[in-house]
Motif scaffolding. Structure first.
Motif, PDB file in Angstrom:
ATOM      1  N   ALA A 156      32.178   0.616 -31.259  1.00 53.89           N
ATOM      2  CA  ALA A 156      30.932   0.956 -30.058  1.00 53.89           C
ATOM      3  C   ALA A 156      30.479   0.115 -29.066  1.00 53.89           C
ATOM      4  N   THR A 157      30.251  -1.659 -29.590  1.00 52.13           N
ATOM      5  CA  THR A 157      29.946  -2.435 -29.240  1.00 52.13           C
ATOM      6  C   THR A 157      30.642  -3.044 -27.873  1.00 52.13           C
ATOM      7  N   HIS A 158      31.767  -3.237 -28.322  1.00 52.84           N
ATOM      8  CA  HIS A 158      32.925  -3.331 -27.106  1.00 52.84           C
ATOM      9  C   HIS A 158      33.657  -2.679 -26.477  1.00 52.84           C
ATOM     10  N   GLY A 216      23.377  -4.627 -25.680  1.00 55.09           N
ATOM     11  CA  GLY A 216      23.571  -5.502 -24.688  1.00 55.09           C
ATOM     12  C   GLY A 216      23.715  -5.291 -24.000  1.00 55.09           C
ATOM     13  N   LEU A 217      23.945  -4.543 -23.197  1.00 54.06           N
ATOM     14  CA  LEU A 217      23.593  -3.540 -21.608  1.00 54.06           C
ATOM     15  C   LEU A 217      22.396  -4.363 -20.908  1.00 54.06           C
ATOM     16  N   ARG A 218      21.759  -4.525 -21.333  1.00 53.63           N
ATOM     17  CA  ARG A 218      20.669  -4.475 -20.700  1.00 53.63           C
ATOM     18  C   ARG A 218      20.040  -3.791 -19.138  1.00 53.63           C
ATOM     19  N   GLU A 219      19.953  -4.645 -18.569  1.00 52.27           N
ATOM     20  CA  GLU A 219      19.750  -3.500 -17.511  1.00 52.27           C
ATOM     21  C   GLU A 219      20.615  -2.541 -16.560  1.00 52.27           C
ATOM     22  N   ARG A 220      21.691  -2.978 -17.206  1.00 48.32           N
ATOM     23  CA  ARG A 220      22.243  -1.325 -16.693  1.00 48.32           C
ATOM     24  C   ARG A 220      22.749  -0.063 -17.513  1.00 48.32           C
ATOM     25  N   GLY A 273      16.502   2.984 -34.503  1.00 48.45           N
ATOM     26  CA  GLY A 273      15.835   1.110 -34.409  1.00 48.45           C
ATOM     27  C   GLY A 273      16.637   0.065 -33.406  1.00 48.45           C
ATOM     28  N   TRP A 274      18.019   0.360 -33.650  1.00 50.38           N
ATOM     29  CA  TRP A 274      18.454  -0.889 -33.359  1.00 50.38           C
ATOM     30  C   TRP A 274      18.424  -1.123 -32.222  1.00 50.38           C
ATOM     31  N   ALA A 275      19.181   0.077 -31.321  1.00 50.08           N
ATOM     32  CA  ALA A 275      18.914   0.518 -30.358  1.00 50.08           C
ATOM     33  C   ALA A 275      17.988   0.204 -28.654  1.00 50.08           C
ATOM     34  N   LEU A 276      16.979   0.331 -30.067  1.00 57.27           N
ATOM     35  CA  LEU A 276      15.647   0.395 -28.941  1.00 57.27           C
ATOM     36  C   LEU A 276      15.038  -0.402 -29.208  1.00 57.27           C
ATOM     37  N   ARG A 277      15.785  -1.682 -29.955  1.00 60.12           N
ATOM     38  CA  ARG A 277      15.076  -2.545 -30.311  1.00 60.12           C
ATOM     39  C   ARG A 277      15.894  -3.793 -29.044  1.00 60.12           C
TER      40      ARG A 277
END
Length: 237
Positions: A124-126, A164-168, A197-201
């Motif tokens: 998912a995250t890569h 991990g995408l932050r502002e994007r 919760g992880w996605a929001l954090r």
């Protein structure tokens, strides 16, 4: 569809040569894995596979061969590290051109058949996130479909793929993926609640006020797990 038997054999032989049976027992117990482990740590796995995947004599010459070799390592795995090796092959820079929209169904297949957080979260995250970044106009539609998929791991992928995408980050996609999983059967699953919760954090690192507002607006629907995880590093407003 053809595989590359020499590469598959080289991966398996290399993993066997660096096995640590004592550590493997603890790894299998910790991960609650039906597949046994060879006992390699993540850094060791990457280090021993690096020369194998860089070997020009073992290079994959077509997209079909790349995909089939990944599937062979995955479907015929006798040890969990062979799953990790398949993902390492999928992410190898040499094959970047083949990680496109057509590969998304392969990633979905690995998510469904892997069915546990270690491999699902890596995909998912890569791999999924990479494609979302590459095709921001089209892939959100696919991920909205994944967010309501019958399979909970596909749903989890849709929720966490932007970490991990932050502002994007595509906030509208994040909202849709989360809200689709606040009701219904899957809303009660720990791995869905934790994913929310992880996605929001993660997004709270760049948009703390927005996350506070989201948690406040959805407080009655968010589970305690989701809410605590989302607010873990946030002081009350």
């Amino acid at each position: 569809m053809s595989t590359h038997p020499d590469l598959v054999d080289a991966v398996r032989t290399t993993l066997a040569a660096h096995a640590d049976p004592h550590r493997a027992i603890g790894q299998q117990q910790y991960m609650k894995s039906q597949l046994p482990y060879r006992g390699l740590t993540t850094p060791e796995l990457r280090a021993v596979l690096r020369p194998v995947l860089a070997d020009d004599t073992l290079a994959l010459r077509s997209r079909q061969e790349w995909e089939t070799t990944i599937r062979t390592l995955w479907d015929e795995a006798a040890y969990r590290e062979e799953w990790y090796a398949a993902l390492t092959l999928a992410r190898h820079p040499r094959y970047r051109a083949w990680r496109d929209g057509d590969a998304m169904e392969l990633w979905r297949y690995l998510v469904v058949t892997g069915g546990w957080w270690d491999v699902v979260d890596d995909i998912a995250t890569h791999l999924v996130r990479e494609q979302l970044v590459a095709q921001p106009e089209t892939e959100p539609n696919r991920l909205r479909e994944w967010a309501v998929d019958p399979n909970l791991w596909v749903r989890r992928t849709a929720i966490i793929c932007q970490t991990g995408l932050r502002e994007r980050l595509d906030r509208a996609l994040l909202v849709d993926a989360i809200e689709a999983n606040l009701v219904g059967e899957h809303s009660r699953d720990f791995f869905i609640r934790k994913a929310i919760g992880w996605a929001l954090r993660d997004h709270a690192g760049v948009a703390p006020d927005w996350v506070r507002s989201f948690v406040g607006a959805h407080g009655a629907q968010l589970s305690g797990v989701s809410r605590r995880e989302a607010m873990r590093h946030l002081a009350p407003a």
